[in-house]
Design an enzyme around this catalytic site. Structure first.
Site, PDB file in Angstrom:
ATOM      1  N   CYS A   1       0.823  -1.227   0.000  1.00 39.34           N
ATOM      2  CA  CYS A   1       0.000   0.000   0.000  1.00 39.34           C
ATOM      3  C   CYS A   1       0.849   1.265   0.000  1.00 39.34           C
ATOM      4  O   CYS A   1       0.347   2.347  -0.296  1.00 39.34           O
ATOM      5  CB  CYS A   1      -0.936  -0.002   1.197  1.00 39.34           C
ATOM      6  SG  CYS A   1      -1.975  -1.460   1.257  1.00 39.34           S
TER       7      CYS A   1
ATOM      8  N   HIS B   1      -3.360   6.924   3.087  1.00 34.40           N
ATOM      9  CA  HIS B   1      -3.787   5.637   2.532  1.00 34.40           C
ATOM     10  C   HIS B   1      -5.186   5.332   3.047  1.00 34.40           C
ATOM     11  O   HIS B   1      -5.475   5.487   4.240  1.00 34.40           O
ATOM     12  CB  HIS B   1      -2.802   4.547   2.966  1.00 34.40           C
ATOM     13  CG  HIS B   1      -3.243   3.186   2.573  1.00 34.40           C
ATOM     14  ND1 HIS B   1      -3.676   2.885   1.300  1.00 34.40           N
ATOM     15  CD2 HIS B   1      -3.334   2.026   3.283  1.00 34.40           C
ATOM     16  CE1 HIS B   1      -4.010   1.612   1.249  1.00 34.40           C
ATOM     17  NE2 HIS B   1      -3.818   1.075   2.435  1.00 34.40           N
TER      18      HIS B   1
ATOM     19  N   ASN C   1     -10.140  -0.127   0.053  1.00 26.55           N
ATOM     20  CA  ASN C   1      -8.672  -0.118   0.050  1.00 26.55           C
ATOM     21  C   ASN C   1      -8.188  -0.653  -1.300  1.00 26.55           C
ATOM     22  O   ASN C   1      -8.383  -1.823  -1.611  1.00 26.55           O
ATOM     23  CB  ASN C   1      -8.173  -0.997   1.209  1.00 26.55           C
ATOM     24  CG  ASN C   1      -6.654  -1.032   1.312  1.00 26.55           C
ATOM     25  OD1 ASN C   1      -5.943  -0.574   0.430  1.00 26.55           O
ATOM     26  ND2 ASN C   1      -6.173  -1.595   2.407  1.00 26.55           N
TER      27      ASN C   1
HETATM   28  N1  COA Z   1     -18.627  -8.593   8.950  1.00 27.93           N
HETATM   29  C1  COA Z   1     -19.053  -8.866  10.185  1.00 27.93           C
HETATM   30  N2  COA Z   1     -18.234  -9.241  11.187  1.00 27.93           N
HETATM   31  C2  COA Z   1     -16.931  -9.343  10.909  1.00 27.93           C
HETATM   32  C3  COA Z   1     -16.417  -9.076   9.648  1.00 27.93           C
HETATM   33  C4  COA Z   1     -17.322  -8.697   8.640  1.00 27.93           C
HETATM   34  N3  COA Z   1     -16.932  -8.419   7.390  1.00 27.93           N
HETATM   35  N4  COA Z   1     -15.087  -9.237   9.653  1.00 27.93           N
HETATM   36  C5  COA Z   1     -14.760  -9.605  10.910  1.00 27.93           C
HETATM   37  N5  COA Z   1     -15.873  -9.679  11.680  1.00 27.93           N
HETATM   38  C6  COA Z   1     -15.981 -10.036  13.061  1.00 27.93           C
HETATM   39  C7  COA Z   1     -14.848 -10.919  13.501  1.00 27.93           C
HETATM   40  O1  COA Z   1     -15.107 -12.250  13.146  1.00 27.93           O
HETATM   41  C8  COA Z   1     -14.871 -10.706  14.996  1.00 27.93           C
HETATM   42  O2  COA Z   1     -15.905 -11.490  15.536  1.00 27.93           O
HETATM   43  P1  COA Z   1     -15.687 -12.277  16.904  1.00 27.93           P
HETATM   44  O3  COA Z   1     -15.397 -11.205  17.931  1.00 27.93           O
HETATM   45  O4  COA Z   1     -16.989 -12.979  17.091  1.00 27.93           O
HETATM   46  O5  COA Z   1     -14.521 -13.169  16.651  1.00 27.93           O
HETATM   47  C9  COA Z   1     -15.291  -9.242  15.122  1.00 27.93           C
HETATM   48  O6  COA Z   1     -15.867  -8.890  13.878  1.00 27.93           O
HETATM   49  C10 COA Z   1     -14.158  -8.301  15.460  1.00 27.93           C
HETATM   50  O7  COA Z   1     -13.031  -8.643  14.684  1.00 27.93           O
HETATM   51  P2  COA Z   1     -11.704  -7.833  14.810  1.00 27.93           P
HETATM   52  O8  COA Z   1     -10.735  -8.361  13.814  1.00 27.93           O
HETATM   53  O9  COA Z   1     -11.273  -7.715  16.233  1.00 27.93           O
HETATM   54  O10 COA Z   1     -12.225  -6.391  14.358  1.00 27.93           O
HETATM   55  P3  COA Z   1     -11.414  -5.067  14.216  1.00 27.93           P
HETATM   56  O11 COA Z   1     -12.029  -4.031  15.044  1.00 27.93           O
HETATM   57  O12 COA Z   1      -9.928  -5.281  14.327  1.00 27.93           O
HETATM   58  O13 COA Z   1     -11.720  -4.693  12.708  1.00 27.93           O
HETATM   59  C11 COA Z   1     -10.638  -4.713  10.594  1.00 27.93           C
HETATM   60  C12 COA Z   1     -11.310  -5.542  11.665  1.00 27.93           C
HETATM   61  C13 COA Z   1     -10.107  -5.647   9.525  1.00 27.93           C
HETATM   62  C14 COA Z   1     -11.673  -3.803   9.998  1.00 27.93           C
HETATM   63  C15 COA Z   1      -9.516  -3.874  11.233  1.00 27.93           C
HETATM   64  O14 COA Z   1      -8.709  -4.675  12.021  1.00 27.93           O
HETATM   65  C16 COA Z   1      -8.666  -3.187  10.204  1.00 27.93           C
HETATM   66  O15 COA Z   1      -9.112  -2.337   9.477  1.00 27.93           O
HETATM   67  N6  COA Z   1      -7.376  -3.527  10.208  1.00 27.93           N
HETATM   68  C17 COA Z   1      -6.447  -2.954   9.287  1.00 27.93           C
HETATM   69  C18 COA Z   1      -6.716  -3.518   7.965  1.00 27.93           C
HETATM   70  C19 COA Z   1      -5.976  -2.796   6.939  1.00 27.93           C
HETATM   71  O16 COA Z   1      -6.044  -1.608   6.905  1.00 27.93           O
HETATM   72  N7  COA Z   1      -5.263  -3.536   6.127  1.00 27.93           N
HETATM   73  C20 COA Z   1      -4.544  -3.008   5.079  1.00 27.93           C
HETATM   74  C21 COA Z   1      -3.518  -2.092   5.598  1.00 27.93           C
HETATM   75  S1  COA Z   1      -2.621  -1.539   4.319  1.00 27.93           S
END
Ligand code: COA
Length: 329
Positions: free
Chosen positions: A116, A256, A286
């Site tokens: 990214c 980003h 993204n």
């Molecule tokens: N829809 C519904 N629920 C979802 C889901 C979706 N699409 N994706 C994940 N969940 C659930 C998970 O299974 C988890 O459930 P559980 O608590 O029963 O296990 C819950 O939501 C929370 O998951 P978690 O991973 O702790 O959420 P989060 O607050 O970290 O958010 C992201 C997840 C991916 C949105 C976040 O971590 C993020 O944006 N990370 C950076 C990603 C990124 O930017 N990547 C590229 C960087 S260049």
């Protein structure tokens, strides 16, 4: 050594595929819902490349727009740098495919892979080539077809990504315009937190790698989250210090576009109000290296910034990699 020239952005362009995939569409594909995606990530819809479209075809479309914006023909381009993690194929480089599509026959070509952060890395390279006088006209293209490496059965990642391309033409400019400073960083010890493990020399493509879904994006979302905001705020302060500029002088932060909460945290850490932050992740999701390139092109097109504006591009991605580019238009 001869005096360095000042390199700047003299044209920008973008391309997004026509097909829109909304959160409602995704609800039919994986166990997710609009409320979760909107509140946890901030994305409402993303674009998906048509079957015939590739990273180079989208990149070439963005490049044509950037060249037209700069008033430059393809024949004048000396170098094409393409930032991508979704090349048309492992090799030849996507930059070579773009050269062919544009007819930019004089141009040298190579790809940069910094996930990214790819556009920021490529801008930094382009700046140096122009500043030293090695090349006069550099075309930087950031293009991604992430839909082809997204695991559409994994709700943790399927909701996050989209396809797009952005491009910028870099040439010598008259100060005070120009790229004022860049900062690049990386931490290779965190590679496995965000990766596509299959298909390279470590895990050559086989029935097993396909069955193990190793040709798709794998991500430890909350680990990535923890590092992203801090790294981007760090790059912001490094690049501002290098240029001797304070954050309140910045007209627009172009971060980003991965997650609204990461962007808000980075802006907060950098002490920048959200009114000065460019956002388009609700429309495109993204798109990896393409997000900052598309956002810069949109911000110029929509007159959100213009001649004299101070723009701060900042990104974070797989590797881990991060970086910032401070730019006066
Ligand atoms: N829809 C519904 N629920 C979802 C889901 C979706 N699409 N994706 C994940 N969940 C659930 C998970 O299974 C988890 O459930 P559980 O608590 O029963 O296990 C819950 O939501 C929370 O998951 P978690 O991973 O702790 O959420 P989060 O607050 O970290 O958010 C992201 C997840 C991916 C949105 C976040 O971590 C993020 O944006 N990370 C950076 C990603 C990124 O930017 N990547 C590229 C960087 S260049």
């Amino acid at each position: 050594m001869a005096e360095l020239l000042t390199a700047g952005v003299v044209g920008t362009g973008m391309y997004v595929p026509e097909k829109v995939l909304t959160n409602a569409d995704l609800e039919k594909m994986v166990d997710t819902n609009d409320e979760w995606i909107t509140s946890r990530v901030g994305i409402k819809e993303r674009r998906i490349a048509a079957p015939g479209e590739t990273t180079s075809s989208m990149g070439a479309a963005a490049a044509r727009a950037a060249l037209a914006d700069a008033g430059i023909t393809a024949a004048e381009v000396d170098l094409i740098i393409t930032a991508t993690i979704t090349p048309d194929m492992p090799w030849p480089s996507t930059a070579c495919f773009i050269q062919r599509a544009l007819g930019a026959t004089r141009a040298a070509c190579f790809d940069v892979e910094a996930a990214c952060t790819g556009f920021v890395y490529a801008l930094s390279l382009a700046r140096n080539y122009v500043a030293t006088g090695m090349y006069r006209t550099v075309l930087v293209v950031a293009a991604e077809t992430l839909s082809r490496i997204t695991d559409w059965e994994d709700r943790n990642t399927a909701v996050l990504f989209g396809d797009a391309a952005g491009a910028a033409v870099i040439k010598a400019v008259a100060p005070p315009a120009g790229i004022l400073a860049t900062h690049l960083g990386a931490d290779g010890s965190k590679g496995e937190l965000l990766e596509m493990p299959g298909g390279g020399s470590r895990h050559p493509t086989s029935h097993e790698t396909v069955e193990a879904r190793m040709h798709f994006i794998r991500m430890k979302g909350n680990e990535v989250f923890k590092h992203a905001a801090r790294a981007m705020a760090h790059s912001n302060s490094e690049v501002l210090a290098k240029a001797g500029i304070t954050i309140d002088q910045v007209d627009l932060l172009i971060p980003h576009q991965a997650n609204m909460r990461i962007i808000e945290a980075a802006a907060r850490l950098s002490k920048l109000p959200m009114e000065k932050v460019y956002l388009n992740l609700m429309h495109y999701g993204n798109t990896s290296a393409a997000t900052t390139a598309v956002a810069l092109a949109e911000a110029r097109r929509d007159k959100r910034v213009g001649p004299g504006s101070l723009c701060l591009l900042v990104a974070f991605g797989g590797g881990f990699t991060w970086g910032a580019c401070l730019l006066r238009l």
